[in-house]
Enzyme design. Sequence first.
Site, PDB file in Angstrom:
ATOM      1  N   ARG A  11       0.839  -1.202   0.000  1.00 17.48           N
ATOM      2  CA  ARG A  11       0.000   0.000   0.000  1.00 17.48           C
ATOM      3  C   ARG A  11       0.872   1.249   0.000  1.00 17.48           C
ATOM      4  O   ARG A  11       2.095   1.166   0.050  1.00 17.48           O
ATOM      5  CB  ARG A  11      -0.954  -0.024   1.203  1.00 17.48           C
ATOM      6  CG  ARG A  11      -0.205  -0.386   2.482  1.00 17.48           C
ATOM      7  CD  ARG A  11      -0.756   0.197   3.697  1.00 17.48           C
ATOM      8  NE  ARG A  11      -0.716   1.647   3.655  1.00 17.48           N
ATOM      9  CZ  ARG A  11       0.375   2.373   3.869  1.00 17.48           C
ATOM     10  NH1 ARG A  11       1.539   1.800   4.142  1.00 17.48           N
ATOM     11  NH2 ARG A  11       0.326   3.687   3.828  1.00 17.48           N
ATOM     12  N   GLY A  12       0.203   2.422  -0.036  1.00 16.25           N
ATOM     13  CA  GLY A  12       0.928   3.686  -0.130  1.00 16.25           C
ATOM     14  C   GLY A  12       1.062   4.041  -1.606  1.00 16.25           C
ATOM     15  O   GLY A  12       1.457   3.202  -2.413  1.00 16.25           O
ATOM     16  N   ALA A  13       0.713   5.278  -1.940  1.00 15.11           N
ATOM     17  CA  ALA A  13       0.617   5.660  -3.359  1.00 15.11           C
ATOM     18  C   ALA A  13       1.865   5.314  -4.185  1.00 15.11           C
ATOM     19  O   ALA A  13       1.774   4.613  -5.193  1.00 15.11           O
ATOM     20  CB  ALA A  13       0.265   7.143  -3.461  1.00 15.11           C
ATOM     21  N   ARG A  26      -6.741  -0.026  -7.629  1.00 13.61           N
ATOM     22  CA  ARG A  26      -7.219   0.972  -6.658  1.00 13.61           C
ATOM     23  C   ARG A  26      -7.394   2.290  -7.432  1.00 13.61           C
ATOM     24  O   ARG A  26      -6.532   2.642  -8.235  1.00 13.61           O
ATOM     25  CB  ARG A  26      -6.218   1.150  -5.489  1.00 13.61           C
ATOM     26  CG  ARG A  26      -6.142  -0.089  -4.589  1.00 13.61           C
ATOM     27  CD  ARG A  26      -5.354   0.204  -3.316  1.00 13.61           C
ATOM     28  NE  ARG A  26      -6.128   0.966  -2.352  1.00 13.61           N
ATOM     29  CZ  ARG A  26      -5.612   1.497  -1.241  1.00 13.61           C
ATOM     30  NH1 ARG A  26      -4.324   1.343  -0.982  1.00 13.61           N
ATOM     31  NH2 ARG A  26      -6.354   2.176  -0.389  1.00 13.61           N
ATOM     32  N   GLN A  53      -3.332   2.384   9.818  1.00 13.88           N
ATOM     33  CA  GLN A  53      -1.984   2.500   9.249  1.00 13.88           C
ATOM     34  C   GLN A  53      -1.053   3.294  10.163  1.00 13.88           C
ATOM     35  O   GLN A  53       0.156   3.073  10.162  1.00 13.88           O
ATOM     36  CB  GLN A  53      -2.033   3.181   7.870  1.00 13.88           C
ATOM     37  CG  GLN A  53      -2.601   2.308   6.762  1.00 13.88           C
ATOM     38  CD  GLN A  53      -4.088   2.513   6.579  1.00 13.88           C
ATOM     39  OE1 GLN A  53      -4.805   2.844   7.525  1.00 13.88           O
ATOM     40  NE2 GLN A  53      -4.570   2.308   5.371  1.00 13.88           N
ATOM     41  N   ASP A  95      -2.324  11.092  -2.092  1.00 14.38           N
ATOM     42  CA  ASP A  95      -2.523  10.042  -3.101  1.00 14.38           C
ATOM     43  C   ASP A  95      -2.767  10.624  -4.484  1.00 14.38           C
ATOM     44  O   ASP A  95      -2.609   9.945  -5.484  1.00 14.38           O
ATOM     45  CB  ASP A  95      -3.688   9.141  -2.695  1.00 14.38           C
ATOM     46  CG  ASP A  95      -3.278   8.270  -1.512  1.00 14.38           C
ATOM     47  OD1 ASP A  95      -3.300   8.780  -0.378  1.00 14.38           O
ATOM     48  OD2 ASP A  95      -2.891   7.114  -1.744  1.00 14.38           O
ATOM     49  N   ASN A 133      -6.065  12.395   0.293  1.00 15.54           N
ATOM     50  CA  ASN A 133      -5.212  11.582   1.177  1.00 15.54           C
ATOM     51  C   ASN A 133      -6.139  10.752   2.075  1.00 15.54           C
ATOM     52  O   ASN A 133      -7.364  10.876   2.027  1.00 15.54           O
ATOM     53  CB  ASN A 133      -4.263  12.469   1.995  1.00 15.54           C
ATOM     54  CG  ASN A 133      -3.212  11.645   2.718  1.00 15.54           C
ATOM     55  OD1 ASN A 133      -2.603  10.753   2.133  1.00 15.54           O
ATOM     56  ND2 ASN A 133      -3.005  11.903   4.001  1.00 15.54           N
ATOM     57  N   LYS A 134      -5.529   9.924   2.885  1.00 16.62           N
ATOM     58  CA  LYS A 134      -6.270   8.999   3.754  1.00 16.62           C
ATOM     59  C   LYS A 134      -7.403   9.715   4.488  1.00 16.62           C
ATOM     60  O   LYS A 134      -7.238  10.822   4.980  1.00 16.62           O
ATOM     61  CB  LYS A 134      -5.283   8.377   4.747  1.00 16.62           C
ATOM     62  CG  LYS A 134      -5.836   7.373   5.724  1.00 16.62           C
ATOM     63  CD  LYS A 134      -6.632   6.256   5.097  1.00 16.62           C
ATOM     64  CE  LYS A 134      -5.855   5.472   4.056  1.00 16.62           C
ATOM     65  NZ  LYS A 134      -6.741   4.610   3.209  1.00 16.62           N
TER      66      LYS A 134
HETATM   67  O1  MRU Z   1      -4.919   3.166   1.775  1.00 15.22           O
HETATM   68  P1  MRU Z   1      -3.433   3.405   1.883  1.00 15.22           P
HETATM   69  O2  MRU Z   1      -2.842   2.859   3.134  1.00 15.22           O
HETATM   70  O3  MRU Z   1      -2.709   2.972   0.641  1.00 15.22           O
HETATM   71  O4  MRU Z   1      -3.332   4.982   1.955  1.00 15.22           O
HETATM   72  C1  MRU Z   1      -2.076   5.589   1.972  1.00 15.22           C
HETATM   73  C2  MRU Z   1      -2.135   7.059   2.168  1.00 15.22           C
HETATM   74  O5  MRU Z   1      -3.176   7.652   2.212  1.00 15.22           O
HETATM   75  C3  MRU Z   1      -0.831   7.780   2.222  1.00 15.22           C
HETATM   76  O6  MRU Z   1      -0.942   8.926   3.006  1.00 15.22           O
HETATM   77  C4  MRU Z   1      -0.446   8.191   0.807  1.00 15.22           C
HETATM   78  O7  MRU Z   1      -0.480   7.092  -0.070  1.00 15.22           O
HETATM   79  C5  MRU Z   1       0.888   8.812   0.738  1.00 15.22           C
HETATM   80  S1  MRU Z   1       2.141   7.600   1.000  1.00 15.22           S
HETATM   81  C6  MRU Z   1       3.630   8.195   0.688  1.00 15.22           C
END
Ligand code: MRU
Length: 342
Positions: A53-55, A90, A191, A232, A242-243
């Site tokens: 996970r993570g963009a 995603r 997370q 993201d 973002n999250k």
């Molecule tokens: O759903 P996730 O855990 O993939 O979400 C991740 C986030 O929202 C992060 O803040 C974002 O991807 C930036 S990561 C460098």
Amino acid sequence: MINLESLALRFTHTPQHTELWILDQMLLPLKEEWMPLQTVSETVSAIKALKVRGAPLIGVTAALSIGQSAVNGTSMTQLKEEAQALHNARPTAVNLMLCMNRMIAGIEAKKSPEELLTIAVDLFNEDVRLCEALAENGAELIQTGDNILTHCNTGGLATAGIGTALGVIRKAHQQGKAIHVYVDETRPLLQGARLTAWELKKLEIPYTLITDNMAGHLMRLNKVQKIIVGCDRIASNGDFANKIGTYSLAVLAHYHQIPFYVAGPYTTLDKECACGDQIPIEQRKASEVSGVEGVFGRVEWAAPESPVYNPAFDVTPAELASGWIMNDGVFVREDFQQGKLR
Ligand code: MRU
């Protein structure tokens, strides 16, 4: 021989053999278990399940998975379908689309399997450099004594490098600045509590874990000097996704006049997207909110059959951000308004 290694991903390639492994992030911190991704369909499932996970990291993992599939002899027609499946795994993080578009361009240009793999490896290495540059830029904003609040996980588990928002924090700490981090637990998938706390502990950066709804209280008590989050997708007017929970933090920061920064590499900027309303928001399953799927089994806490709303991201309007920490520098809203980031 190609050998790539990050906190969350391992990739090796020799003429005889190619292996892609990820650290299963849904098991952290209780179990540190690496899992192989042998096919693209395994990678699609791992991305959907947030095992990876993570963009930036999902983009890079998807690219390496296509590279692996190419050198394993998959036909060009099939590769293109696989890249499309990963592209759609995603919907919110634009890094995934950017990486897949680069792979698809390579497939359409009839690049050899080894050349396709090179594109993927370059994407991994580029992300390492982007994180580093971004962290250097952001660390200049941090002062000794700062208590920095962050949300979700934006570190080595979310990128190929040292991270975005967490990379900035790590760099400032490395520079000898005495800082302390408030970590939002980040409901519903935690997370912050599971991953960011795990990373900060390893890095020996002082932190305190809070539930998301404690952030406003801390701000009112003047205990937070800065907020830094990742993103993201950044629209071309500076709005960003973002999250879920980020927007609430931004509103609170605005009320309390606390600097609120968003950190992301250029690969998170979507020039085709005019504003935040155009960013697709991923909706996830009800069971993530109504209970938890732990390593010891499932615990259900909601009243049975409760209707659930579970958007994985929210959009923060540009007017609420004090600065965009990027690999090319720290930008302000006027930079977006003047089209400097196009
Ligand atoms: O759903 P996730 O855990 O993939 O979400 C991740 C986030 O929202 C992060 O803040 C974002 O991807 C930036 S990561 C460098």
